[in-house]
Write an enzyme that holds these catalytic residues in place. Structure first.
Site, PDB file in Angstrom:
ATOM      1  N   CYS A 133       0.810  -1.227   0.000  1.00  0.00           N
ATOM      2  CA  CYS A 133       0.000   0.000   0.000  1.00  0.00           C
ATOM      3  C   CYS A 133       0.841   1.275   0.000  1.00  0.00           C
ATOM      4  CB  CYS A 133      -0.988  -0.010   1.166  1.00  0.00           C
ATOM      5  SG  CYS A 133      -0.259   0.192   2.811  1.00  0.00           S
TER       6      CYS A 133
ATOM      7  N   HIS B 233      -2.728   1.380   6.729  1.00  0.00           N
ATOM      8  CA  HIS B 233      -3.071   1.283   5.310  1.00  0.00           C
ATOM      9  C   HIS B 233      -3.283   2.674   4.719  1.00  0.00           C
ATOM     10  CE1 HIS B 233      -4.287  -0.967   1.753  1.00  0.00           C
ATOM     11  NE2 HIS B 233      -5.203  -0.019   1.565  1.00  0.00           N
TER      12      HIS B 233
ATOM     13  N   HIS C 200      -5.816   1.945  -4.604  1.00  0.00           N
ATOM     14  CA  HIS C 200      -4.796   1.466  -3.667  1.00  0.00           C
ATOM     15  C   HIS C 200      -4.343   0.052  -4.023  1.00  0.00           C
ATOM     16  CE1 HIS C 200      -7.745  -0.802  -0.767  1.00  0.00           C
ATOM     17  NE2 HIS C 200      -8.200  -0.812  -2.002  1.00  0.00           N
TER      18      HIS C 200
END
Length: 344
Positions: free
Chosen positions: A259, A308, A320
């Site tokens: 991420c 995240h 993402h």
């Protein structure tokens, strides 16, 4: 004549114990025969467990990324210090050589003074401490000795700093190995659960995942939300260019990403340097707490521990690198617990 004795009868207590044991054995046998086999977890239960393991793996991944970033920083700092030490030692040797040449010249003429004799037989600190008067040295010699003293102190400090950083580096490498094992363990456990599913169940999960991704992609509408900035849009477009690239823990492009690896790589393509980890990226710009104030290209931070991060894509969607087994894609911002946005 042989005597005949009647055999001894078992006691009432012994008969009772034997009877109870036999009854228990029969009952256990009946229970074993009638027990239903342990139920296999459902597809949805497996998915929930796997999703949790992937989340835990990503938490460990961000810690792994932080340790890796620290290791690289320490290696650069140590290299710089070692270069400084090497140059400093060369300078010190040159200063000592010049003092030695002066002493040799005086020795050849028979006029070597007590100051140089003392210097050559001990270190400059001892000499300056023991010198009774300043006029024992010429001004040039005093200056030369002070330079040697300063260089010695500088080298000692640099060597001490390098030693501490080397200890820190060793500790960081240990942490890096530990986090790598933790990530690998979580992923192996998740894979074991997925392997327990039938081919049909796996296909059903994959189809549901694809539908969700396709729906999110269709909902993206960049026209309704302005870009955070020209560079933020350039970073977002860089991320768009790698849609479909696989998620790989610890990866930061150009063909696979985790991420924060995606977001840091994308901003680098736009000429902007941001930290490597999601936690560090969370403090890299202005924080935005209302989803309605987000603009395309803003970073979006998820989960309470900020493990995240993705790009805001407009219309309630994010772009993402989600997790292991998935690819860079669009998803709803509501799929994860939103914390805040960050405008770089």
């Amino acid at each position: 004549m042989a005597s005949h004795r009647r055999p001894k009868q078992p006691s009432r207590t012994r008969v009772t114990v034997l009877t109870t044991a036999a009854a228990a054995a029969v009952a256990l046998s009946a229970q074993a025969a009638n027990a239903a086999p342990s139920e296999k977890p459902s597809k949805d239960e497996v998915k929930a467990k796997v999703d949790k393991l992937y989340e835990e793996a990503e938490q460990a991944t961000e810690k792994y990324n932080g340790a890796k970033e620290k290791q690289e920083k320490l290696q650069k700092e140590i290299s710089t210090i070692q270069d400084n030490v090497a140059r400093g030692q060369a300078d010190l040797n040159e200063l000592r050589d010049s003092m030695g040449l002066a002493a040799a010249a005086q020795y050849r003429t028979g006029s070597i003074d007590s100051s140089l004799q003392l210097f050559l037989s001990s270190n400059p600190d001892d000499y300056l401490d023991k010198a009774s008067t300043a006029d024992q040295l010429s001004s040039q010699q005093v200056e030369q000795l002070k330079k040697i003293q300063d260089k010695q102190r500088e080298l000692a400090q640099d060597r001490s700093e390098a030693s501490e950083k080397l200890k820190d580096l060793a500790s960081t490498r240990t942490e890096l190995g530990s986090k790598k094992k933790e990530v690998q363990g979580k992923l192996a456990e998740a894979q074991k659960l997925l392997n327990s599913l039938t081919a049909a169940e796996k296909a059903a999960l994959a189809a549901a995942d694809a539908r969700a991704s396709r729906s999110a992609s269709e909902r993206v509408d960049l026209g309704n939300t302005g870009a955070a900035s020209g560079r933020a849009m350039a970073a977002f477009q860089a991320a768009q260019s790698v849609i479909g690239s696989p998620y790989v823990y610890g990866a930061s492009g150009p063909s696979s990403f985790d991420c924060s690896g995606l977001t840091s790589w994308a901003f680098a393509q736009a000429g902007v340097g941001i930290p490597r980890t999601s936690q560090a990226q969370a403090t890299a710009g202005t924080q935005i707490y209302s989803q309605s104030d987000l603009k395309v290209g803003d970073l979006v931070i998820f989960y309470g521990d900020q493990h995240h991060v993705g790009f805001y894509a407009g219309n309630g969607q994010v772009l993402h690198a989600p997790r292991t087994g998935a690819v860079v894609r669009y998803e709803s911002i509501n799929n994860m617990p939103f914390q805040f946005g960050v405008r770089i």
